[in-house]
Write an enzyme that holds these catalytic residues in place. Structure first.
Site, mmCIF file in Angstrom:
data_model
loop_
_atom_site.group_PDB
_atom_site.id
_atom_site.type_symbol
_atom_site.label_atom_id
_atom_site.label_comp_id
_atom_site.label_asym_id
_atom_site.label_seq_id
_atom_site.Cartn_x
_atom_site.Cartn_y
_atom_site.Cartn_z
ATOM 1 N N GLU A 184 21.170 0.680 14.445
ATOM 2 C CA GLU A 184 20.407 -0.333 15.178
ATOM 3 C C GLU A 184 19.156 -0.791 14.451
ATOM 4 O OE1 GLU A 184 20.997 2.828 15.998
ATOM 5 O OE2 GLU A 184 19.243 3.812 16.853
ATOM 6 N N HIS A 195 26.359 -1.600 21.978
ATOM 7 C CA HIS A 195 25.553 -0.383 21.821
ATOM 8 C C HIS A 195 24.344 -0.644 20.908
ATOM 9 C CE1 HIS A 195 25.077 4.071 21.550
ATOM 10 N NE2 HIS A 195 24.571 3.770 20.362
ATOM 11 N N GLU A 196 24.610 -1.214 19.734
ATOM 12 C CA GLU A 196 23.497 -1.432 18.786
ATOM 13 C C GLU A 196 22.486 -2.425 19.356
ATOM 14 O OE1 GLU A 196 23.534 0.830 16.759
ATOM 15 O OE2 GLU A 196 25.671 1.291 16.833
ATOM 16 N N HIS A 221 20.174 -0.866 21.831
ATOM 17 C CA HIS A 221 19.103 -0.091 21.192
ATOM 18 C C HIS A 221 17.833 -0.926 21.017
ATOM 19 C CE1 HIS A 221 20.326 3.940 20.194
ATOM 20 N NE2 HIS A 221 21.443 3.565 19.596
ATOM 21 N N GLU A 247 19.955 7.673 22.700
ATOM 22 C CA GLU A 247 21.405 7.506 22.688
ATOM 23 C C GLU A 247 22.049 7.534 24.080
ATOM 24 O OE1 GLU A 247 22.645 6.299 20.283
ATOM 25 O OE2 GLU A 247 21.470 6.921 18.545
ATOM 26 N N ASP A 250 20.162 15.799 11.567
ATOM 27 C CA ASP A 250 21.412 15.032 11.450
ATOM 28 C C ASP A 250 22.563 15.730 12.170
ATOM 29 O OD1 ASP A 250 20.498 12.948 10.021
ATOM 30 O OD2 ASP A 250 21.269 13.598 8.077
ATOM 31 N N TYR A 273 24.735 11.479 23.921
ATOM 32 C CA TYR A 273 25.279 10.152 24.224
ATOM 33 C C TYR A 273 25.915 10.159 25.622
ATOM 34 C CZ TYR A 273 25.075 8.755 19.234
ATOM 35 O OH TYR A 273 24.674 8.431 17.961
HETATM 36 ZN ZN LIG Z 1 23.143 4.704 19.147
#
Ligand SMILES: [Zn+2]
Length: 631
Positions: A298, A322-323, A326, A345, A400, A408
């Site tokens: 995003e 989704h992006e 954001h 998320e 990460d 999510y």
């Molecule tokens: Zn995301």
């Protein structure tokens, strides 16, 4: 980001060991960023100016970063910045009056995950300055974890090289020396020099009409956290999709991209109706080569997108929703640390489903919710309890690796639960006020909880207590009254899978042509575990799963192929592993091969043949899945 649930399986052991350790520590501070060296309590970065040359031969960026700093602690004289693999050749402090003084600097001890702290000492003459600029001359290394340098043969056109960044979570420090924590926001400007035939784009004010002459200037007037710094350079061109929206891609991908993402302008307009004003000006997409490791990233004003969404039927555009979402949750209101990532998320996944409901139909959204829920249940079976909380204790390991579906999908479900309890109108009012109240700020889960409590849970008619919310945020698993998504179309598909498996209907009676990809995915996942290989062959011949060009159907089918050791389709399975570089699409297939009891060696051989085309982040994650040394 649309990330990769496969990762979590691999890292559970590692992280469970870490979380045991965490529990013994008394001074854990959920508001502290354990993944940055920066002393942000003493100095804070406010503006960044980059002046960089892009050198494809050396695979490095070279030039300078000038950081406008404000001093918060009057007696502080040492500034600590985050770096990874950067060569620093000079540091200067620039004072308000124009005076420039060389600053002493040294590197601290390197950490495998966090990189290397850069320690700068303020010169005596600058010690009393409340504000100053810090100019660092530097170059990146060819193995920068943020930058991928693709040779021409790994691009769609095959004639020009292409470079792109992926800064989330803590990779901005491998291409810019800075305070690499989401707790700090900066505005930025940049001058980027490239080979003259190529175009540079950034998470900033890209001008679609800019002349192509190898020098590009960018400004980003809205303050962003460092993980949203982004750059790409390549043989890329622009086509508008709407008044405020457009797509950048290599010419070979442009037509398909324009078709696939035609609804982007409408998505943006609907999103503004739902969530409040879009604060970023333009919203463009950049379609990257297949090695882009995620579904999308995003980056503000310019989402980076995987070409695996180009299914030809707009069936995978929930990633664009989704992006885009954001732009509110994540980019506008940002998690304070990576431990609060569900605020980015989970909230975004919820907004994505709301947006998909307006743009497409409710059936499709219900199908997507059911698939999301099934993936979540699988994760809850494998992720250690300590990491099943939306906001777990997190002060160790690699941020990460703290991905997966928990924050999510469980996050989305939590917000769905609140919507169900308070009604859509009241919940929408809450969301709008939340985005407005915390716009351009970073917040912790605790701050969110207090705001939720004050503005929703304390309502006279509230059916949800603070304790109920705390159970979602701090406890493993799902509360007993968590919503359970359902879809009548997927129920019907499941019944057909059973009927076919039991010989009640023929493969020709399965109406797969009229199904959504989500229905096909559900059909494949509903097949009984003990199905004979002859029957899989019959299915594959009739429905063509091995030959699919829909990336998500391929992912689902080849996981099953590997789990069932259906070796007749292994050649096509390997083609799938070579076609895509997005972690979500390939890591679970490698994992299924590695875990089926027979094919670990084969999986390693396939990986050895494909790894040269993967992004370093994907490559290292798969090496982990296959028990290989990380490269
Ligand atoms: Zn995301």
């Amino acid at each position: 980001m649309r990330a990769n649930p496969g990762l979590i399986i691999l890292l559970t052991l590692l992280l469970s060991a870490c979380s045991e350790k965490v529990r013994e520590v008394d001074d854990y501070d959920p508001a502290h960023d354990y993944f940055s060296f920066a002393n942000t309590d003493q100095f804070v970065m406010q503006h960044l100016e980059l002046d960089l040359s892009v050198d494809f031969d050396a695979q490095e960026l070279r030039g300078s970063a000038t950081l406008a700093m404000r001093k918060l602690e009057p007696n502080a004289t040492e500034i600590i910045l985050d770096t990874r693999g950067l060569r620093i050749s000079g540091a200067q402090v620039l004072l308000d009056g124009g005076e420039s003084i060389a600053a002493e600097f040294s590197f601290g001890e390197s950490d495998k995950i966090k990189g290397t702290p850069l320690v700068l000492t303020l010169p005596n003459a600058a010690e009393s300055a409340a504000q100053f600029e810090l100019k660092l001359e530097y170059a990146t290394s060819p193995d920068s974890t943020a930058l991928q340098w693709l040779p021409p043969e790994l691009t769609a056109g095959g004639k020009h090289p292409l470079m792109f960044s992926q800064s989330q979570t803590i990779h901005a420090r491998s291409w810019v020396p800075l305070q690499d924590t989401p707790a700090v926001r900066v505005t930025y400007e940049a001058t980027i020099k490239t080979p003259p035939e190529l175009l540079a784009v950034m998470s900033a004010n890209n001008d679609p009409l800019t002349p192509r002459r190898g020098i590009y200037h960018f400004e980003m007037p809205q303050p962003i956290p460092s993980y949203l710094l982004a750059i790409a350079v390549g043989n890329i061109f622009f086509v508008p999709l709407g008044e405020q929206t457009g797509v950048y891609a290599e010419p070979e991908l442009l037509d398909r991209s324009v078709f696939e993402f035609a609804d982007t302008q409408e998505m943006l307009e609907q999103a503004e109706r739902l969530f409040g004003p879009y604060e970023w000006g333009r919203y463009d997409l950049l379609v990257l080569p297949p090695s882009f490791p995620f579904g999308g990233m995003e980056n503000p004003r310019l989402s980076f997108i995987t070409p695996s969404l180009l299914a030809g039927d707009r069936s995978l555009v929930s990633v664009i929703a989704h992006e885009l979402a954001h732009s509110w949750s994540g980019n506008l209101v940002t998690n304070a640390t990576w431990r609060d990532q569900w605020l980015n998320e989970g909230m975004t996944s919820y907004l994505e489903s709301r947006l998909m409901e307006v743009i497409y139909d409710k059936d499709r959204v219900n199908e997507e919710r059911v698939l999301m829920y099934r993936e979540l249940l699988l994760d809850l079976d494998t992720v250690p309890a300590a990491l099943q909380a939306l906001a777990p204790r997190l002060d160790d390991g690699d941020p990460d690796d703290f991905q997966g579906t928990i924050h999510y999908s469980k996050g989305q479900l939590f917000l769905q639960y609140l919507e169900n309890a308070f009604g859509r109108d009241a919940f929408d009012r809450f969301l709008s006020s939340y985005f407005d109240r915390f716009a351009f700020q970073t917040i912790t889960t605790e701050r969110f909880l207090d705001y939720l409590d004050e503005n929703l849970l304390k309502a006279e008619t509230s059916k949800v207590s603070r304790e109920d919310a705390e159970q979602w945020l701090y406890q493993p698993g799902l509360p007993a009254d968590a919503p359970v998504p359902s879809s009548s179309t997927l129920d019907a598909v499941e019944a057909l899978a059973t009927a076919w498996a039991e010989g009640e209907i023929d493969v020709t009676e399965i109406p797969v042509q009229g199904w959504s990809p989500q229905a096909t995915i559900h059909f494949i996942n509903s097949l009984p575990k003990d199905l004979a290989h002859e029957r899989l062959a019959e299915l594959d011949a009739g429905l063509g799963f091995s030959a699919t060009r829909n990336a998500e159907i391929g992912r689902t089918w080849f996981i099953q192929v590997a789990q069932r050791r259906y070796t007749a389709a292994y050649e096509q399975l390997e083609q799938h592993l070579n076609r895509y570089g997005r972690g979500r699409l390939i890591e679970p297939v490698y994992l299924a091969l590695a875990q089926n009891g027979s094919d670990l060696e084969l999986a390693r051989e396939m990986f050895a043949r494909a790894r040269g085309t993967y992004h370093p982040l994907t490559e290292s994650a798969i090496a982990g899945v296959l028990g290989l040394e990380e490269s």
